[in-house]
Design a protein around this motif. Structure first.
Motif, PDB file in Angstrom:
ATOM      1  N   GLN A 346      38.842   4.712   2.376  1.00  0.00           N
ATOM      2  CA  GLN A 346      39.321   3.765   1.359  1.00  0.00           C
ATOM      3  C   GLN A 346      38.124   3.087   0.686  1.00  0.00           C
ATOM      4  O   GLN A 346      37.056   2.920   1.290  1.00  0.00           O
ATOM      5  N   ASP A 347      38.318   2.693  -0.574  1.00  0.00           N
ATOM      6  CA  ASP A 347      37.357   1.835  -1.289  1.00  0.00           C
ATOM      7  C   ASP A 347      35.916   2.341  -1.195  1.00  0.00           C
ATOM      8  O   ASP A 347      35.013   1.625  -0.760  1.00  0.00           O
ATOM      9  N   LYS A 348      35.706   3.542  -1.608  1.00  0.00           N
ATOM     10  CA  LYS A 348      34.355   4.126  -1.538  1.00  0.00           C
ATOM     11  C   LYS A 348      33.973   4.714  -2.898  1.00  0.00           C
ATOM     12  O   LYS A 348      34.793   5.292  -3.604  1.00  0.00           O
ATOM     13  N   VAL A 349      32.707   4.535  -3.251  1.00  0.00           N
ATOM     14  CA  VAL A 349      32.146   5.195  -4.431  1.00  0.00           C
ATOM     15  C   VAL A 349      31.336   6.399  -3.941  1.00  0.00           C
ATOM     16  O   VAL A 349      30.388   6.238  -3.166  1.00  0.00           O
ATOM     17  N   VAL A 350      31.728   7.577  -4.376  1.00  0.00           N
ATOM     18  CA  VAL A 350      31.050   8.813  -3.957  1.00  0.00           C
ATOM     19  C   VAL A 350      30.055   9.212  -5.039  1.00  0.00           C
ATOM     20  O   VAL A 350      30.424   9.461  -6.193  1.00  0.00           O
ATOM     21  N   ASN A 351      28.785   9.261  -4.669  1.00  0.00           N
ATOM     22  CA  ASN A 351      27.720   9.609  -5.605  1.00  0.00           C
ATOM     23  C   ASN A 351      27.330  11.072  -5.413  1.00  0.00           C
ATOM     24  O   ASN A 351      26.862  11.469  -4.333  1.00  0.00           O
ATOM     25  N   ILE A 352      27.529  11.875  -6.450  1.00  0.00           N
ATOM     26  CA  ILE A 352      27.224  13.314  -6.401  1.00  0.00           C
ATOM     27  C   ILE A 352      26.079  13.587  -7.355  1.00  0.00           C
ATOM     28  O   ILE A 352      26.159  13.287  -8.547  1.00  0.00           O
ATOM     29  N   LEU A 353      25.024  14.149  -6.828  1.00  0.00           N
ATOM     30  CA  LEU A 353      23.815  14.400  -7.602  1.00  0.00           C
ATOM     31  C   LEU A 353      23.689  15.901  -7.849  1.00  0.00           C
ATOM     32  O   LEU A 353      23.663  16.696  -6.904  1.00  0.00           O
ATOM     33  N   ILE A 354      23.624  16.310  -9.133  1.00  0.00           N
ATOM     34  CA  ILE A 354      23.419  17.714  -9.500  1.00  0.00           C
ATOM     35  C   ILE A 354      21.933  17.894  -9.778  1.00  0.00           C
ATOM     36  O   ILE A 354      21.410  17.393 -10.786  1.00  0.00           O
ATOM     37  N   ALA A 355      21.250  18.564  -8.891  1.00  0.00           N
ATOM     38  CA  ALA A 355      19.794  18.720  -8.980  1.00  0.00           C
ATOM     39  C   ALA A 355      19.454  20.003  -9.729  1.00  0.00           C
ATOM     40  O   ALA A 355      19.576  21.099  -9.194  1.00  0.00           O
ATOM     41  N   GLY A 356      19.028  19.854 -10.984  1.00  0.00           N
ATOM     42  CA  GLY A 356      18.780  21.015 -11.836  1.00  0.00           C
ATOM     43  C   GLY A 356      20.064  21.431 -12.519  1.00  0.00           C
ATOM     44  O   GLY A 356      20.622  22.482 -12.241  1.00  0.00           O
ATOM     45  N   ALA A 357      20.535  20.590 -13.454  1.00  0.00           N
ATOM     46  CA  ALA A 357      21.879  20.775 -14.015  1.00  0.00           C
ATOM     47  C   ALA A 357      21.948  21.850 -15.082  1.00  0.00           C
ATOM     48  O   ALA A 357      23.041  22.326 -15.397  1.00  0.00           O
ATOM     49  N   GLY A 358      20.816  22.256 -15.673  1.00  0.00           N
ATOM     50  CA  GLY A 358      20.861  23.267 -16.721  1.00  0.00           C
ATOM     51  C   GLY A 358      21.715  22.815 -17.886  1.00  0.00           C
ATOM     52  O   GLY A 358      21.518  21.737 -18.446  1.00  0.00           O
ATOM     53  N   ARG A 359      22.706  23.638 -18.248  1.00  0.00           N
ATOM     54  CA  ARG A 359      23.651  23.251 -19.306  1.00  0.00           C
ATOM     55  C   ARG A 359      24.952  22.683 -18.728  1.00  0.00           C
ATOM     56  O   ARG A 359      25.920  22.497 -19.455  1.00  0.00           O
ATOM     57  N   GLY A 360      24.977  22.486 -17.403  1.00  0.00           N
ATOM     58  CA  GLY A 360      26.097  21.768 -16.824  1.00  0.00           C
ATOM     59  C   GLY A 360      27.182  22.548 -16.117  1.00  0.00           C
ATOM     60  O   GLY A 360      28.225  21.971 -15.798  1.00  0.00           O
ATOM     61  N   PRO A 361      26.994  23.834 -15.772  1.00  0.00           N
ATOM     62  CA  PRO A 361      28.083  24.533 -15.085  1.00  0.00           C
ATOM     63  C   PRO A 361      28.419  23.932 -13.721  1.00  0.00           C
ATOM     64  O   PRO A 361      29.589  23.904 -13.325  1.00  0.00           O
ATOM     65  N   LEU A 362      27.404  23.432 -12.996  1.00  0.00           N
ATOM     66  CA  LEU A 362      27.687  22.807 -11.700  1.00  0.00           C
ATOM     67  C   LEU A 362      28.374  21.457 -11.882  1.00  0.00           C
ATOM     68  O   LEU A 362      29.171  21.041 -11.026  1.00  0.00           O
ATOM     69  N   VAL A 363      28.080  20.792 -12.980  1.00  0.00           N
ATOM     70  CA  VAL A 363      28.799  19.552 -13.277  1.00  0.00           C
ATOM     71  C   VAL A 363      30.277  19.862 -13.492  1.00  0.00           C
ATOM     72  O   VAL A 363      31.160  19.158 -12.977  1.00  0.00           O
ATOM     73  N   THR A 364      30.551  20.922 -14.243  1.00  0.00           N
ATOM     74  CA  THR A 364      31.939  21.326 -14.482  1.00  0.00           C
ATOM     75  C   THR A 364      32.630  21.689 -13.180  1.00  0.00           C
ATOM     76  O   THR A 364      33.789  21.303 -12.940  1.00  0.00           O
ATOM     77  N   SER A 365      31.944  22.423 -12.300  1.00  0.00           N
ATOM     78  CA  SER A 365      32.527  22.774 -10.993  1.00  0.00           C
ATOM     79  C   SER A 365      32.832  21.507 -10.193  1.00  0.00           C
ATOM     80  O   SER A 365      33.863  21.422  -9.515  1.00  0.00           O
TER      81      SER A 365
END
Length: 692
Positions: A346-365
Motif C-alpha cells: 500500500q501507499d508506495k511510489v515505484v521508481n523504474i529506471l530505464i538505463a539506455g532508453a534509445g527511442r523508448g521501446p523499453l519505456v513502452t514495455s
C-alpha cells in the motif's frame, strides 16, 4: 532471344551471382543439355520458354566460329549463361584460353571438372585454378568446382582452396548421385550425407547439380527425388536457399507423353524442384518477414559498435524495434517483477529506471506492464525515468514525453551517461527496478557490466533494486566457413577510419584478423555445440570484470549438424539423423574462428520460479528474435582438426581503466597429444578494443 520478357531475369538471377530478389526470393534454376555444337542462344531460348533461368555452354578451347556469339546480346551472356569446362587430358593447355573467352564474354561463372585424385595432378590443378580464379576476379567471375557429397571429394576441395590462398570466388557445385543406395548400411550412409551437407555449406557451396538419372519415377510416370535426396535438398534450401543456384543436368531420363516435357524435355524436373521450394517448411523460413530484414546482412561482417562513443542512427533504432520477441519478453519480465513485489503493498511510489532508453521501446514495455498489472493497490503509483546519452535520441524521447498520452505525467527523460547520473538529477530517492538493453552479441561485449556496475556505484540504486536482465552468460563455438574467413581477410583493404574517407590508411591484415565482427552467419557450419565461457550478475557479485575461459570441444561425429550456421535454433531432427552414421568420431575438418552468443535471464520470479529468458544460443534460441547476430572471432590461419581430434578454445576478457578487449586462441589435440595451435590473437588489445 532479345525480347523484353527476358529482362526480369537479367536483373535478378546470375548477374554477378548476387543474392536473389528480396521481393520474390525465387530459386534460380538452370539447365545443362549436351550439344554436338555449342549454341547457347538456341538452348537459352528453349530453356527460357520452359521456365529455366540460365543454361550452360561448353567453353571453346580454340578460336572457332560460333553461331551464338552473334545471336545473344552481352546482357544475356553476363546474366543467363554459365561456362562449362569438360574433363580433358589437355585441360592444362586449354583452360587459360577458355577462361579468357569467358572473361571476354563476361560470363559470371565457370564450372570446372572434379579435382584429380592423384596428388601430383591435384596440385597442378590447384595451381591452374588459382591462376584462372585470379583473372576471373577482375570481372567478378566465379569458379565452381564440381564436387561430390563424400569425405574424399570435400577434403580435396578444402585442400585446393587453401592452396589457392582462400580465393573468395572459388566455390563448390555439389553434384548429387545415388552411391548411397549401394552402401551395406543405407541408414548410416544417409546419416553421413546429412553431416556432409552441413560441412559443405561452410565450404563455399554455390550451386547444387541434379543429374536427371538420380530421379525416381512416380506413379504418374513423372520424375521425383528419393526421400534421401529430398531431405538433403530441403536442408540446403532451409540453410542457403536465398543464395544457392540449382542446375538440372540433362538429357531427360524419363519419357513424358505429349507436350508435358516442354521444349527441352526437362520441364518436369524444373517443376518438381520448384514444387520443393514451395513446401511449407521452406517458405516458412525463406519467405518470412524476418528473412527479408536479414537479406542485406547475410555473411556481411560489421565492426562492433563503440557503445560509449558511437550514437546509433534513427533507422537503426527503428529496425531493431521491430523485433517481435525481445520487447514482449521484457514486458513479461517487468510484469512479473511488479506482481512479485507489489502484491499486498500500500501507499508506495515505484521508481523504474530505464538505463539506455534509445527511442523508448523499453519505456513502452514498462508502461504496458504497469497498465496491465492486476492485484496491485490503487495507492501504488509509478514513476519512469528514461536515461539516454545520445542527444538525438533524447529529442525523440522528449517529444514522446510531451505529446504521447501514455507517457505524459509518467515518464521523465534525462540526458546523461548512466555512470555519471545523480539522485538529484532524478529527483527520486533510489530506483526500485532498473531495466536495460545493453547486451551485445556476446553478452558483455557492449560493456553492459561496466555501465550497470557504474550505475550501481552512483548511489541511485539500493541493495534490493531489481535488475532486468539480472544475469547473462556468454557462449562460444568453433565455426567452419570459408566465406567468413575470406570476408574477414577482405576487410584489410577497408579504411582504418571510415570517417576519414580515402585519406584513411587501410586496416591491414593483422588488425582485421584480430577484430571480432557482428555477422548474420549464413554460409557457415558451426562444428560443435556451443559451451559457456563466463557469466555476469546484476547487482554484481564479483570484484572484477575480467574473465577467462578454457573450453574443450570433444570430437563430434555429426560435425555439429543441427547447429546450422550458428544462428537460429538447433534442428533436433537433423541431429537425430546425423547421429545414425555409426561412426565413433568425427571426420577431419577445418575451423576458421569462433562464434560468440549469449543467454540472458531477464527475471526469475521469487513466487513461482517463472523465468523470462532471451537467448541467441542455438541450443535454446529465442525463436523469432533478430536483434542480435553472433560475434565472429576470426583465426588468422585456418586450423586443421584431424579425424577424432579435439579443439580447446581459450578466450580472455581483459580490462584497463580506459578500455576492454578480448584475446583468443585455440589448440588441437589428438588424444592427449598436441597436434597444432593458433596464435593468441589481439594481445593487449593491440588491434581491437572497446573504449570506456
Amino acid at each position: 532471344p532479345t525480347s523484353d520478357p527476358l529482362c526480369g531475369f537479367a536483373s535478378q538471377s546470375l548477374s554477378h551471382l548476387t543474392a536473389m530478389s528480396e521481393e520474390t526470393c525465387t530459386l534460380v534454376v538452370g539447365l545443362h543439355l549436351p550439344q554436338s555444337e555449342p549454341d547457347a542462344a538456341h538452348l537459352l531460348q528453349t530453356a527460357r520458354e520452359d521456365g529455366f533461368d540460365y543454361v550452360t555452354t561448353d567453353l571453346p578451347h580454340a578460336l572457332e566460329p560460333r553461331t551464338d556469339v552473334t545471336a545473344l546480346e552481352s546482357r544475356w551472356w553476363r546474366s543467363s549463361v554459365v561456362g562449362l569446362v569438360p574433363e580433358s587430358p589437355t585441360i592444362h593447355q586449354d583452360l587459360i584460353k577458355q577462361m579468357e573467352w569467358a572473361h571476354h564474354m563476361n560470363i559470371p561463372a565457370v564450372i570446372l571438372p572434379p579435382i584429380p585424385k592423384n596428388v601430383v595432378k591435384a596440385t597442378d590443378f590447384a595451381r591452374l585454378v588459382s591462376s584462372v580464379a585470379l583473372t576471373a576476379s577482375t570481372n567478378n567471375g566465379q569458379v565452381w568446382i564440381k564436387t561430390f557429397l563424400n569425405e574424399e571429394s570435400l577434403s580435396a576441395f578444402e585442400k585446393l582452396h587453401r592452396q589457392c590462398d582462400g580465393a573468395v570466388n572459388i566455390g563448390i557445385i555439389l553434384t548429387l548421385d545415388n552411391d548411397h543406395t549401394k552402401a551395406s548400411d543405407p541408414t548410416a550412409a544417409v546419416a553421413n550425407m546429412v553431416a556432409l551437407v552441413h560441412r559443405t555449406i561452410g565450404c563455399q557451396l554455390k550451386a547444387v547439380c541434379f543429374p536427371t538419372q538420380i530421379f525416381l519415377t512416380n506413379k504418374r510416370g513423372y520424375p521425383a527425388l528419393s526421400k534421401t535426396h529430398q531431405v538433403l535438398f530441403s536442408e540446403m534450401l532451409r540453410r542457403v536457399g536465398r543464395t544457392i543456384r540449382v542446375l538440372v543436368e540433362g538429357p531427360s531420363a524419363h519419357t513424358i507423353q505429349g507436350n508435358a516435357g516442354g521444349g527441352t524435355a526437362c520441364l518436369p524436373y524444373l517443376q518438381y524442384i520448384r514444387h520443393m521450394r514451395q513446401r511449407t517448411e521452406i517458405t516458412r523460413i525463406l519467405d518470412s518477414a524476418e528473412a527479408s530484414l536479414e537479406e542485406a546482412y547475410l555473411d556481411h561482417l560489421q565492426r562492433p559498435l563503440q557503445p560509449l562513443g558511437d550514437h546509433l542512427e534513427f533507422g537503426t533504432y527503428e529496425t531493431f524495434e521491430k523485433d517481435p520477441v525481445k520487447y514482449d519478453q521484457y514486458e513479461k519480465a517487468i510484469s512479473l517483477a511488479l506482481r512479485d513485489n507489489l502484491t499486498g503493498v500500500q501507499d508506495k511510489v515505484v521508481n523504474i529506471l530505464i538505463a539506455g532508453a534509445g527511442r523508448g521501446p523499453l519505456v513502452t514495455s514498462t508502461i504496458n506492464a504497469i497498465k496491465n498489472i492486476q492485484g496491485v493497490a490503487s495507492s501504488v503509483t509509478f514513476r519512469v525515468y528514461a536515461i539516454e546519452k545520445n542527444p538525438s535520441a533524447v529529442v525523440y524521447l522528449q517529444s514522446l514525453a510531451r505529446h504521447d498520452v501514455h507517457w505524459k505525467g509518467l515518464v521523465q527523460v534525462i540526458h546523461s551517461d548512466m555512470r555519471n547520473i545523480s539522485s538529484e538529477a532524478l529527483s527520486i530517492q533510489r530506483a526500485d527496478i532498473v531495466v536495460s538493453e545493453l547486451l551485445g552479441s556476446f553478452g558483455d561485449n557492449e560493456l553492459s557490466p561496466e555501465c550497470l556496475d557504474g550505475l550501481h556505484e552512483t548511489g541511485v540504486v539500493k541493495e534490493s533494486t531489481i535488475y532486468i536482465p539480472c544475469h547473462y552468460t556468454s557462449y562460444i563455438a568453433p565455426v567452419s566457413s570459408l566465406r567468413l574467413y575470406s570476408e574477414a581477410r577482405a576487410q584489410a583493404y577497408f579504411p582504418n577510419s571510415p570517417s576519414d574517407g580515402l585519406d584513411s590508411a587501410p586496416m591491414g591484415n593483422l588488425k582485421v584478423m584480430e577484430t571480432p565482427y557482428v555477422v548474420r552467419t549464413h554460409a557457415a557450419c558451426q562444428t560443435h555445440m556451443e559451451q559457456a565461457c563466463w557469466e555476469f550478475f546484476h547487482p554484481s557479485t564479483s570484484a572484477t570484470r575480467e574473465r577467462t575461459a578454457h573450453v574443450e570441444f570433444k570430437s563430434d561425429k555429426t560435425n555439429g549438424a543441427g547447429a546450422g550456421s550458428g544462428y537460429g535454433p538447433v534442428d533436433q531432427a537433423i541431429i537425430s539423423m546425423a547421429q545414425a552414421s555409426g561412426k565413433t568420431c568425427a571426420e577431419s575438418l577445418t575451423i576458421h574462428g569462433f562464434l560468440g552468443t549469449f543467454t540472458a535471464i531477464l527475471y526469475t520470479s521469487n513466487k513461482d520460479e517463472s523465468t523470462v529468458v532471451l537467448s541467441t544460443c542455438p541450443a535454446n534460441y529465442s525463436v523469432g528474435m533478430f536483434s542480435w547476430f553472433p560475434l565472429y572471432f576470426p583465426l588468422k590461419e585456418p586450423l586443421f582438426i584431424p579425424a577424432g581430434g579435439n579443439v580447446s578454445v581459450s578466450i580472455w576478457r581483459r580490462t584497463e581503466e580506459s578500455k576492454v578487449w578480448y584475446e583468443w586462441g585455440a589448440q588441437v589435440f589428438l588424444g592427449d597429444q598436441p597436434h597444432g595451435c593458433s596464435a593468441i590473437h589481439n594481445p593487449n588489445g593491440r588491434s581491437y578494443h572497446v573504449r570506456l
